[in-house]
Motif scaffolding. Sequence first.
Motif, PDB file in Angstrom:
ATOM      1  N   PHE A 112      16.041 -88.678  37.208  1.00  0.00           N
ATOM      2  CA  PHE A 112      14.913 -88.440  38.095  1.00  0.00           C
ATOM      3  C   PHE A 112      14.413 -87.024  37.797  1.00  0.00           C
ATOM      4  O   PHE A 112      15.200 -86.078  37.787  1.00  0.00           O
ATOM      5  CB  PHE A 112      15.354 -88.543  39.563  1.00  0.00           C
ATOM      6  N   ASN A 113      13.122 -86.891  37.535  1.00  0.00           N
ATOM      7  CA  ASN A 113      12.582 -85.558  37.229  1.00  0.00           C
ATOM      8  C   ASN A 113      11.195 -85.411  37.851  1.00  0.00           C
ATOM      9  O   ASN A 113      10.266 -86.133  37.476  1.00  0.00           O
ATOM     10  CB  ASN A 113      12.521 -85.366  35.706  1.00  0.00           C
ATOM     11  N   PRO A 114      11.036 -84.490  38.810  1.00  0.00           N
ATOM     12  CA  PRO A 114       9.738 -84.336  39.475  1.00  0.00           C
ATOM     13  C   PRO A 114       8.747 -83.465  38.685  1.00  0.00           C
ATOM     14  O   PRO A 114       7.681 -83.132  39.191  1.00  0.00           O
ATOM     15  CB  PRO A 114      10.124 -83.655  40.794  1.00  0.00           C
ATOM     16  N   LEU A 115       9.121 -83.109  37.442  1.00  0.00           N
ATOM     17  CA  LEU A 115       8.266 -82.206  36.642  1.00  0.00           C
ATOM     18  C   LEU A 115       7.587 -82.924  35.470  1.00  0.00           C
ATOM     19  O   LEU A 115       7.251 -82.306  34.469  1.00  0.00           O
ATOM     20  CB  LEU A 115       9.112 -81.051  36.106  1.00  0.00           C
ATOM     21  N   LEU A 122      -0.506 -86.971  29.583  1.00  0.00           N
ATOM     22  CA  LEU A 122      -0.690 -87.378  28.187  1.00  0.00           C
ATOM     23  C   LEU A 122      -0.933 -88.884  28.066  1.00  0.00           C
ATOM     24  O   LEU A 122      -1.746 -89.330  27.263  1.00  0.00           O
ATOM     25  CB  LEU A 122       0.570 -87.043  27.370  1.00  0.00           C
ATOM     26  N   TRP A 123      -0.202 -89.650  28.861  1.00  0.00           N
ATOM     27  CA  TRP A 123      -0.323 -91.113  28.805  1.00  0.00           C
ATOM     28  C   TRP A 123      -1.532 -91.630  29.592  1.00  0.00           C
ATOM     29  O   TRP A 123      -1.891 -92.799  29.477  1.00  0.00           O
ATOM     30  CB  TRP A 123       0.935 -91.767  29.390  1.00  0.00           C
ATOM     31  N   ARG A 139       6.753 -84.055  22.301  1.00  0.00           N
ATOM     32  CA  ARG A 139       7.746 -82.978  22.125  1.00  0.00           C
ATOM     33  C   ARG A 139       7.309 -81.710  22.859  1.00  0.00           C
ATOM     34  O   ARG A 139       8.076 -81.082  23.579  1.00  0.00           O
ATOM     35  CB  ARG A 139       7.944 -82.666  20.637  1.00  0.00           C
ATOM     36  N   ASN A 140       6.044 -81.345  22.694  1.00  0.00           N
ATOM     37  CA  ASN A 140       5.533 -80.132  23.346  1.00  0.00           C
ATOM     38  C   ASN A 140       5.551 -80.263  24.865  1.00  0.00           C
ATOM     39  O   ASN A 140       5.918 -79.326  25.578  1.00  0.00           O
ATOM     40  CB  ASN A 140       4.103 -79.826  22.878  1.00  0.00           C
ATOM     41  N   ALA A 141       5.156 -81.433  25.353  1.00  0.00           N
ATOM     42  CA  ALA A 141       5.109 -81.630  26.812  1.00  0.00           C
ATOM     43  C   ALA A 141       6.515 -81.640  27.409  1.00  0.00           C
ATOM     44  O   ALA A 141       6.724 -81.139  28.522  1.00  0.00           O
ATOM     45  CB  ALA A 141       4.376 -82.927  27.143  1.00  0.00           C
ATOM     46  N   LEU A 142       7.475 -82.171  26.658  1.00  0.00           N
ATOM     47  CA  LEU A 142       8.858 -82.210  27.182  1.00  0.00           C
ATOM     48  C   LEU A 142       9.399 -80.800  27.439  1.00  0.00           C
ATOM     49  O   LEU A 142      10.214 -80.593  28.332  1.00  0.00           O
ATOM     50  CB  LEU A 142       9.778 -82.968  26.212  1.00  0.00           C
ATOM     51  N   ILE A 256       9.056 -93.100  33.500  1.00  0.00           N
ATOM     52  CA  ILE A 256       9.271 -92.337  32.271  1.00  0.00           C
ATOM     53  C   ILE A 256      10.738 -91.959  32.105  1.00  0.00           C
ATOM     54  O   ILE A 256      11.378 -91.514  33.059  1.00  0.00           O
ATOM     55  CB  ILE A 256       8.426 -91.025  32.310  1.00  0.00           C
ATOM     56  N   ASP A 257      11.230 -92.083  30.893  1.00  0.00           N
ATOM     57  CA  ASP A 257      12.550 -91.550  30.581  1.00  0.00           C
ATOM     58  C   ASP A 257      12.361 -90.063  30.276  1.00  0.00           C
ATOM     59  O   ASP A 257      11.741 -89.705  29.261  1.00  0.00           O
ATOM     60  CB  ASP A 257      13.135 -92.281  29.362  1.00  0.00           C
ATOM     61  N   PRO A 258      12.882 -89.171  31.144  1.00  0.00           N
ATOM     62  CA  PRO A 258      12.624 -87.733  30.953  1.00  0.00           C
ATOM     63  C   PRO A 258      13.207 -87.181  29.652  1.00  0.00           C
ATOM     64  O   PRO A 258      12.845 -86.087  29.240  1.00  0.00           O
ATOM     65  CB  PRO A 258      13.313 -87.080  32.166  1.00  0.00           C
TER      66      PRO A 258
END
Length: 312
Positions: A112-115, A122-123, A139-142, A256-258
């Motif tokens: 779970f990632n709220p960021l 992007l999507w 990659r950059n957004a991650l 999304i898979d963080p």
Amino acid sequence: MIKLKSLTNSFFRALLIMSGAFLLLPSCSKTLSSSSYVVFGTECRMTLPISSHTKYYNILSDMEKKFSYRIETSEIALVNKNAGEKPIEVSDDVFYVVREALRFSKETDGAFNPLLLPIIKLWGWDTGNYRVPSDEELRNALELTRVSDVVLDEQNKTIFLTKKGMGLDLGGIMKGYACDVLYKEMMSDGITEGIINLGGNIFVFGDREYRVAIQEPYAERGNVINSVFVRDKSVVTSGGYERGFTSDGKYYHHIIDPKTGESAKEIYKSVTVVCPSSTVADVYSTAIFVKGEELRGKFLSLYPDSDIITYP
Ligand code: FAD
Ligand code: MG
């Protein structure tokens, strides 16, 4: 617009078809009043033994004004806009939810990632203008989704996203949190029975059990795969079938898979969590959808009054 209808339970049985689940009410006869309202971009429905539900919808609307990243003047939008610039002072409830969301991120080992807002953008999940981003874009957004890059100041109630481009999206927790807030408010108003359904985040309370039937993923609305009998509990389902698009023959969905920034692999087609806390149910239905079996044992040991139903 609020639609208000006074209904007997048997009439209700035919009407209550939810997104992730249905509610099938027992046939005892108390008259409940049902209403629906669109908030958080989804249909919210309340069924209560009182006729005016306006107070509760006002609570939801006020929350949306503070928490929606889509509303430019919201506190969350302000925090996002000032990412990489400066900390922003927020209300107690916004601070609480963000702190909880970050804590859940650690508790779920990052599932779970709220960021994830930079990834969501992007999507095109935020606008509906869908596209498949390149590996480099992902990659950059991650790089902008690390929980360790958020600074919370308890004393001054400020939130600081330390890198430009970072962004909070509380879509995976807010409906659950809102359910819990409404339930508490109703209890303190002396309402001892009711159903809250915020776009499939269901909370039922009172002195009888309700049967909540679970929707078959990717099937016609109304096809049941399973059902649970619950009382004073929340039932929340997450599934990739709820929101998605197809590109070059491949289906992409909104969970999304963080780790990758892509739609999570569908280990299950849907995950239903039954739990006394709707916030926990909301978070974990999403997190178990992402992470699968690995989180199941941990969840049940942390929240022993709970249950998980996965499909298939
Ligand atoms: P869940 O599984 O509970 O959550 C998935 C959602 O959480 C995703 O849509 C994404 O936003 C986020 N997410 C994805 N992966 C993860 C992850 N691994 N960890 C954490 N979070 C993740 N939608 C609109 O179309 N229009 C609106 O105006 C609108 N306004 C909203 C306002 C608010 C305050 C909130 C909270 C949501 C709003 N939404 C809006 C979003 C909409 O209600 C979503 O469909 C909903 O939040 C997603 O919930 P779910 O139960 O379908 O899925
Ligand atoms: Mg969720």
